[in-house]
Design a protein around this motif. Sequence first.
Motif, PDB file in Angstrom:
ATOM      1  N   VAL A  44      -9.529 -12.866  -1.818  1.00 22.40           N
ATOM      2  CA  VAL A  44     -10.060 -11.941  -0.269  1.00 22.40           C
ATOM      3  C   VAL A  44      -9.422 -12.388   1.001  1.00 22.40           C
ATOM      4  O   VAL A  44      -8.887 -13.633   1.593  1.00 22.40           O
ATOM      5  N   ALA A  45      -8.475 -10.845   1.520  1.00 22.02           N
ATOM      6  CA  ALA A  45      -8.230 -10.607   2.660  1.00 22.02           C
ATOM      7  C   ALA A  45      -9.292  -9.626   3.245  1.00 22.02           C
ATOM      8  O   ALA A  45      -9.766  -8.150   3.010  1.00 22.02           O
ATOM      9  N   ILE A  46      -9.672 -10.102   4.179  1.00 18.06           N
ATOM     10  CA  ILE A  46     -10.489  -8.790   5.811  1.00 18.06           C
ATOM     11  C   ILE A  46      -9.653  -9.285   7.015  1.00 18.06           C
ATOM     12  O   ILE A  46      -9.066  -9.618   6.666  1.00 18.06           O
ATOM     13  N   TRP A  47      -9.169  -7.232   7.470  1.00 17.49           N
ATOM     14  CA  TRP A  47      -8.382  -7.228   8.336  1.00 17.49           C
ATOM     15  C   TRP A  47      -7.953  -5.471   8.185  1.00 17.49           C
ATOM     16  O   TRP A  47      -8.865  -5.151   7.286  1.00 17.49           O
ATOM     17  N   TYR A 115      -9.591  -2.959   5.602  1.00 18.06           N
ATOM     18  CA  TYR A 115      -9.700  -3.413   4.637  1.00 18.06           C
ATOM     19  C   TYR A 115     -10.099  -4.572   4.408  1.00 18.06           C
ATOM     20  O   TYR A 115     -10.201  -5.543   5.032  1.00 18.06           O
ATOM     21  N   VAL A 116     -11.347  -4.662   2.960  1.00 24.94           N
ATOM     22  CA  VAL A 116     -11.236  -5.861   2.016  1.00 24.94           C
ATOM     23  C   VAL A 116     -10.367  -5.250   1.148  1.00 24.94           C
ATOM     24  O   VAL A 116     -10.774  -4.645  -0.147  1.00 24.94           O
ATOM     25  N   GLU A 117      -9.757  -6.347   0.811  1.00 29.83           N
ATOM     26  CA  GLU A 117      -9.155  -6.676  -0.772  1.00 29.83           C
ATOM     27  C   GLU A 117      -9.797  -8.361  -1.904  1.00 29.83           C
ATOM     28  O   GLU A 117      -9.529  -8.984  -0.826  1.00 29.83           O
ATOM     29  N   LEU A 127      -8.649  -3.068  -3.738  1.00 32.69           N
ATOM     30  CA  LEU A 127      -8.852  -2.729  -2.382  1.00 32.69           C
ATOM     31  C   LEU A 127      -9.519  -1.479  -1.513  1.00 32.69           C
ATOM     32  O   LEU A 127      -9.997  -0.435  -2.165  1.00 32.69           O
ATOM     33  N   VAL A 128     -10.587  -1.737  -0.408  1.00 33.31           N
ATOM     34  CA  VAL A 128     -11.557  -0.654  -0.581  1.00 33.31           C
ATOM     35  C   VAL A 128     -11.298  -0.570   1.553  1.00 33.31           C
ATOM     36  O   VAL A 128     -10.742  -1.659   1.480  1.00 33.31           O
ATOM     37  N   LYS A 129     -12.025   0.091   1.762  1.00 28.45           N
ATOM     38  CA  LYS A 129     -11.653   0.756   2.770  1.00 28.45           C
ATOM     39  C   LYS A 129     -12.852   1.099   3.905  1.00 28.45           C
ATOM     40  O   LYS A 129     -13.331   2.192   2.758  1.00 28.45           O
ATOM     41  N   THR A 130     -12.599   1.628   5.027  1.00 29.65           N
ATOM     42  CA  THR A 130     -14.198   2.037   6.224  1.00 29.65           C
ATOM     43  C   THR A 130     -13.210   2.584   7.345  1.00 29.65           C
ATOM     44  O   THR A 130     -12.449   1.325   7.762  1.00 29.65           O
ATOM     45  N   LYS A 131     -12.732   3.673   7.685  1.00 26.71           N
ATOM     46  CA  LYS A 131     -13.220   3.672   9.311  1.00 26.71           C
ATOM     47  C   LYS A 131     -14.077   3.764  10.064  1.00 26.71           C
ATOM     48  O   LYS A 131     -14.835   3.395  10.307  1.00 26.71           O
ATOM     49  N   ILE A 132     -13.360   3.026  10.968  1.00 28.35           N
ATOM     50  CA  ILE A 132     -14.677   2.829  12.207  1.00 28.35           C
ATOM     51  C   ILE A 132     -14.090   2.919  13.602  1.00 28.35           C
ATOM     52  O   ILE A 132     -13.374   2.895  13.951  1.00 28.35           O
ATOM     53  N   ILE A 152     -21.005  -3.284   0.450  1.00 26.58           N
ATOM     54  CA  ILE A 152     -20.224  -4.150   1.307  1.00 26.58           C
ATOM     55  C   ILE A 152     -20.950  -3.640   2.678  1.00 26.58           C
ATOM     56  O   ILE A 152     -20.847  -2.580   2.607  1.00 26.58           O
ATOM     57  N   VAL A 153     -21.156  -4.549   3.596  1.00 27.64           N
ATOM     58  CA  VAL A 153     -21.968  -4.050   4.470  1.00 27.64           C
ATOM     59  C   VAL A 153     -21.734  -4.250   6.122  1.00 27.64           C
ATOM     60  O   VAL A 153     -21.562  -5.186   6.506  1.00 27.64           O
ATOM     61  N   ILE A 154     -20.603  -3.540   6.767  1.00 29.18           N
ATOM     62  CA  ILE A 154     -20.960  -3.876   8.377  1.00 29.18           C
ATOM     63  C   ILE A 154     -21.553  -3.673   9.933  1.00 29.18           C
ATOM     64  O   ILE A 154     -21.888  -2.308   9.292  1.00 29.18           O
TER      65      ILE A 154
END
Length: 158
Positions: A44-47, A115-117, A127-132, A152-154
């Motif tokens: 898992v990677a988050i960046w 990004y969360v992969e 691979l999922v992503k969201t603009k913040i 996923i909850v941010i």
Amino acid sequence: MRVLVSSCVLAASLGLSSVSYAASMDVAFEIPRISTEKYARPYVAIWAEHSGESTPFLVWHLQKKDDEWLSDLRRWWRKLGRYDNHVDALTGATKGPGHYQETFALGDLNDFTLYVEAARENGGHSLVKTKINTQDRVTEYRIPADTELGDIVITLTP
């Protein structure tokens, strides 16, 4: 005239003080239980990506010096991994199915794509992503589940 200028300066400073930036970000996610004969724990990677730069937050992998499967985190590998930009302090061992929550300091990040992969040996890839944008009044973002990742909850906190 001096009173008018003082009032304008006071109003401007009060207006600026109401602009708040998120100081940290909680990322809650699930690694789903997948029925398969050969189950391997996912990497898992988050960046974050912003203005052509990448900021790493987390990498879970096998903790070997020459981990041949890291490149299965394809986007993370292209953006950070192959340049050896992952810092040992950000890395951890792979984890099995379950709910996880990690908190990350945002520093001066305010407009970025998170990004969360996740990828498994002999398994799938997500691979999922969201603009913040921390300057918006939005404090919670949701990304729907994908093959290797649950919902996923941010949550942004000041």
